[in-house]
Design a protein around this motif. Structure first.
Motif, PDB file in Angstrom:
ATOM      1  N   GLY A  72       0.572 -18.902  46.607  1.00 25.31           N
ATOM      2  CA  GLY A  72       0.522 -18.506  47.897  1.00 25.31           C
ATOM      3  C   GLY A  72       1.514 -18.619  48.964  1.00 25.31           C
ATOM      4  N   LEU A  73       2.406 -19.519  48.788  1.00 24.96           N
ATOM      5  CA  LEU A  73       3.508 -19.685  49.521  1.00 24.96           C
ATOM      6  C   LEU A  73       4.518 -18.707  49.336  1.00 24.96           C
ATOM      7  N   LEU A  74       4.694 -18.102  47.983  1.00 26.26           N
ATOM      8  CA  LEU A  74       5.420 -17.322  47.622  1.00 26.26           C
ATOM      9  C   LEU A  74       5.085 -15.889  48.298  1.00 26.26           C
ATOM     10  N   ALA A  75       3.646 -15.616  47.951  1.00 24.72           N
ATOM     11  CA  ALA A  75       3.074 -14.381  48.399  1.00 24.72           C
ATOM     12  C   ALA A  75       3.313 -14.149  49.838  1.00 24.72           C
ATOM     13  N   VAL A  76       3.378 -15.170  50.932  1.00 30.47           N
ATOM     14  CA  VAL A  76       3.532 -15.189  52.042  1.00 30.47           C
ATOM     15  C   VAL A  76       5.123 -14.864  52.281  1.00 30.47           C
ATOM     16  N   LYS A  77       5.727 -15.639  51.771  1.00 28.11           N
ATOM     17  CA  LYS A  77       7.126 -15.307  51.886  1.00 28.11           C
ATOM     18  C   LYS A  77       7.521 -13.723  51.501  1.00 28.11           C
ATOM     19  N   GLN A  78       7.050 -13.123  50.539  1.00 26.46           N
ATOM     20  CA  GLN A  78       7.371 -11.760  50.145  1.00 26.46           C
ATOM     21  C   GLN A  78       6.901 -10.924  51.236  1.00 26.46           C
ATOM     22  N   LEU A  79       5.525 -11.032  51.464  1.00 28.24           N
ATOM     23  CA  LEU A  79       4.867 -10.169  52.600  1.00 28.24           C
ATOM     24  C   LEU A  79       5.530 -10.284  54.114  1.00 28.24           C
ATOM     25  N   THR A  80       6.019 -11.356  54.411  1.00 31.39           N
ATOM     26  CA  THR A  80       6.685 -11.356  55.641  1.00 31.39           C
ATOM     27  C   THR A  80       8.244 -11.299  55.493  1.00 31.39           C
ATOM     28  N   GLN A  81       8.782 -10.942  54.568  1.00 30.70           N
ATOM     29  CA  GLN A  81      10.224 -10.534  54.361  1.00 30.70           C
ATOM     30  C   GLN A  81      10.746  -9.523  55.339  1.00 30.70           C
ATOM     31  N   GLY A  82      10.102  -8.362  55.613  1.00 31.17           N
ATOM     32  CA  GLY A  82      10.714  -7.587  56.486  1.00 31.17           C
ATOM     33  C   GLY A  82      10.578  -8.094  58.131  1.00 31.17           C
ATOM     34  N   TYR A  83       9.690  -8.746  58.271  1.00 29.95           N
ATOM     35  CA  TYR A  83       9.488  -9.425  59.637  1.00 29.95           C
ATOM     36  C   TYR A  83      10.629 -10.337  59.691  1.00 29.95           C
ATOM     37  N   ARG A  84      10.877 -11.243  58.771  1.00 27.70           N
ATOM     38  CA  ARG A  84      11.723 -12.362  58.875  1.00 27.70           C
ATOM     39  C   ARG A  84      13.143 -11.817  58.972  1.00 27.70           C
ATOM     40  N   ILE A  85      13.394 -10.808  58.214  1.00 27.43           N
ATOM     41  CA  ILE A  85      14.836 -10.141  58.528  1.00 27.43           C
ATOM     42  C   ILE A  85      14.838  -9.524  59.790  1.00 27.43           C
ATOM     43  N   ARG A  86      14.039  -8.875  60.496  1.00 23.87           N
ATOM     44  CA  ARG A  86      14.097  -8.569  61.921  1.00 23.87           C
ATOM     45  C   ARG A  86      14.325  -9.434  62.762  1.00 23.87           C
ATOM     46  N   LEU A  87      13.613 -10.513  62.547  1.00 22.94           N
ATOM     47  CA  LEU A  87      13.775 -11.903  63.333  1.00 22.94           C
ATOM     48  C   LEU A  87      15.112 -12.460  63.203  1.00 22.94           C
ATOM     49  N   SER A  88      15.619 -12.385  62.322  1.00 24.69           N
ATOM     50  CA  SER A  88      17.025 -13.013  61.792  1.00 24.69           C
ATOM     51  C   SER A  88      17.837 -12.318  62.615  1.00 24.69           C
ATOM     52  N   ARG A  89      18.066 -10.858  62.446  1.00 23.25           N
ATOM     53  CA  ARG A  89      18.845 -10.149  63.162  1.00 23.25           C
ATOM     54  C   ARG A  89      18.692 -10.101  64.724  1.00 23.25           C
ATOM     55  N   ALA A  90      17.549 -10.369  65.095  1.00 19.90           N
ATOM     56  CA  ALA A  90      17.330 -10.408  66.476  1.00 19.90           C
ATOM     57  C   ALA A  90      17.835 -11.651  66.991  1.00 19.90           C
ATOM     58  N   LEU A  91      17.411 -12.797  66.259  1.00 19.62           N
ATOM     59  CA  LEU A  91      18.454 -14.096  66.737  1.00 19.62           C
ATOM     60  C   LEU A  91      19.933 -14.043  66.781  1.00 19.62           C
ATOM     61  N   ASP A  92      20.455 -13.454  65.513  1.00 23.06           N
ATOM     62  CA  ASP A  92      21.900 -13.191  65.275  1.00 23.06           C
ATOM     63  C   ASP A  92      22.703 -14.626  65.512  1.00 23.06           C
ATOM     64  N   TRP A  93      22.035 -15.663  64.845  1.00 21.77           N
ATOM     65  CA  TRP A  93      22.860 -16.929  64.910  1.00 21.77           C
ATOM     66  C   TRP A  93      23.677 -16.887  63.561  1.00 21.77           C
ATOM     67  N   ARG A  94      24.808 -16.449  63.722  1.00 17.35           N
ATOM     68  CA  ARG A  94      25.984 -16.447  62.498  1.00 17.35           C
ATOM     69  C   ARG A  94      26.619 -17.777  62.506  1.00 17.35           C
ATOM     70  N   ILE A  95      26.710 -18.177  61.238  1.00 19.96           N
ATOM     71  CA  ILE A  95      27.246 -19.650  61.132  1.00 19.96           C
ATOM     72  C   ILE A  95      28.405 -19.588  60.017  1.00 19.96           C
ATOM     73  N   THR A  96      28.634 -18.430  59.515  1.00 19.18           N
ATOM     74  CA  THR A  96      29.704 -18.418  58.595  1.00 19.18           C
ATOM     75  C   THR A  96      31.097 -18.982  58.953  1.00 19.18           C
ATOM     76  N   GLY A  97      31.372 -18.881  60.216  1.00 15.74           N
ATOM     77  CA  GLY A  97      32.489 -19.275  60.880  1.00 15.74           C
ATOM     78  C   GLY A  97      32.468 -20.955  60.979  1.00 15.74           C
ATOM     79  N   GLU A  98      31.374 -21.554  61.117  1.00 21.97           N
ATOM     80  CA  GLU A  98      31.123 -22.949  61.278  1.00 21.97           C
ATOM     81  C   GLU A  98      31.573 -23.612  59.879  1.00 21.97           C
ATOM     82  N   LEU A  99      30.665 -22.778  58.880  1.00 19.74           N
ATOM     83  CA  LEU A  99      30.835 -23.487  57.626  1.00 19.74           C
ATOM     84  C   LEU A  99      32.241 -23.365  57.192  1.00 19.74           C
ATOM     85  N   TYR A 100      33.049 -22.190  57.508  1.00 19.79           N
ATOM     86  CA  TYR A 100      34.488 -22.289  57.204  1.00 19.79           C
ATOM     87  C   TYR A 100      35.041 -23.378  57.843  1.00 19.79           C
ATOM     88  N   ALA A 101      34.927 -23.514  59.096  1.00 15.86           N
ATOM     89  CA  ALA A 101      35.555 -24.602  59.793  1.00 15.86           C
ATOM     90  C   ALA A 101      35.156 -26.077  59.276  1.00 15.86           C
TER      91      ALA A 101
END
Length: 308
Positions: A72-101
């Motif tokens: 059920g958890l995997l199904a919810v994860k798959q069904l909400t993938q599009g919404y989560r991608i849009r939310l992630s882009r809206a938040l735009d919390w980019r951490i690659t530079g911090e990981l490199y630092a």
């Protein structure tokens, strides 16, 4: 005329991509099936496997609630993938530079220090060893006795915790692996085995970096296997070796930062501990008494000659 030619070339490229994905998927599925079967035979034994075939229904009913929750958890994860991608882009919390630092050129140094001859074994560990770990663990415990099913429940809960935390982090944070961020790091597996990129792209986004679920799930499997080592010593050894290879390969292949792997390992070990506690509480409530011993009621019985 030109547009028709371009359209035809695009269709041919799509067909080639689809065929490559199907070939890699079929090879992966076959390899995992064979690896799981061999592992079960080595760790459970032919006699216990024979007994398991007589009680598949009862075993399935016992673990059904945990399996249903995980699916059920995997199904919810798959069904909400599009919404989560849009939310992630809206938040735009980019951490690659911090990981490199945090770690700088560690992954690049690791690649330079690792012999080229290990590329194929570590690629196999990343693509196939990881999948065998995820499938063989539940299979071994399902086919074993009652104590094995207790560990199966713990493992399924650990899987759910890993995916829940990983999905949350992948939604909140946008991060790219070192092969995407640093010119000094090569995407080794995709350079030498480009067809594998189709499969990985089909199941995960290239921003799914922090934490490493390859590391967290591998460590979770190894942690549960370590808890069950008295009854399944071979599985403890196999899972520990595979988990170590997977964890190292994620960095050597340039896919994850060391920070992703360390946090993933902590998540994996923590999820195994929390999973055991959750199962203990659930089992205690369902039986109104003490939970079943971790390795079953006969865990302390000395094996008789001929036992598997």
């Amino acid at each position: 005329m030109y547009s028709n030619i371009v359209s035809l070339m695009c269709r041919e490229d799509d067909e080639e991509t689809t065929m490559a994905l199907l070939r890699v998927t079929a090879l992966t599925g076959l390899s995992v099936a064979v690896g799981t079967a061999v592992t079960a035979l080595l760790c459970v034994g032919p006699r216990q496997l024979s007994r398991a075939t007589n009680d598949l229904g009862g075993r399935a009913r016992e673990v059904a609630p945990y399996l249903a929750a995980a699916l059920g958890l995997l199904a919810v994860k798959q069904l909400t993938q599009g919404y989560r991608i849009r939310l992630s882009r809206a938040l735009d919390w980019r951490i690659t530079g911090e990981l490199y630092a945090i770690e700088g050129e560690f992954v690049a140094a690791l690649q330079r220090a690792t012999p080229d001859a290990t590329l194929e074994p570590f690629s196999v560990a990343y693509m196939l060893g990881f999948a065998v770990l995820l499938v063989a663990g539940p299979t071994v415990y399902f086919l074993a006795g009652a104590g094995g099913r207790r560990h199966l429940k713990e493992l399924l809960v650990a899987y759910m915790l890993n995916y829940a935390v990983g999905t949350l982090c992948y939604t909140l944070f946008i991060g790219y692996g070192p092969r995407k961020y640093l010119d000094s790091v090569d995407g080794l597996m995709y350079q030498f085995y480009p067809e594998t990129q189709e499969l990985t792209a089909a199941v995960a986004s290239n921003t799914n970096v922090f934490p490493s679920l390859h590391a967290s799930l591998s460590v979770a499997v190894a942690a549960v296997a370590w808890r069950s080592r008295r009854r399944f010593p071979r599985w403890a050894g196999i899972s520990g070796t595979l988990a170590a290879a997977v964890v190292y390969s994620t960095m050597f292949l340039g896919i994850h930062w060391a920070t992703d792997v360390v946090v993933g390992a902590v998540l994996g070990a923590g999820s195994a501990t929390v999973g055991a506690r959750i199962v203990t509480r659930v089992e205690r409530r369902s039986t109104d008494g003490d939970p079943e011993p971790l390795d079953g009621p006969s865990a302390d019985r000395k094996p008789k000659a001929g036992d598997d």
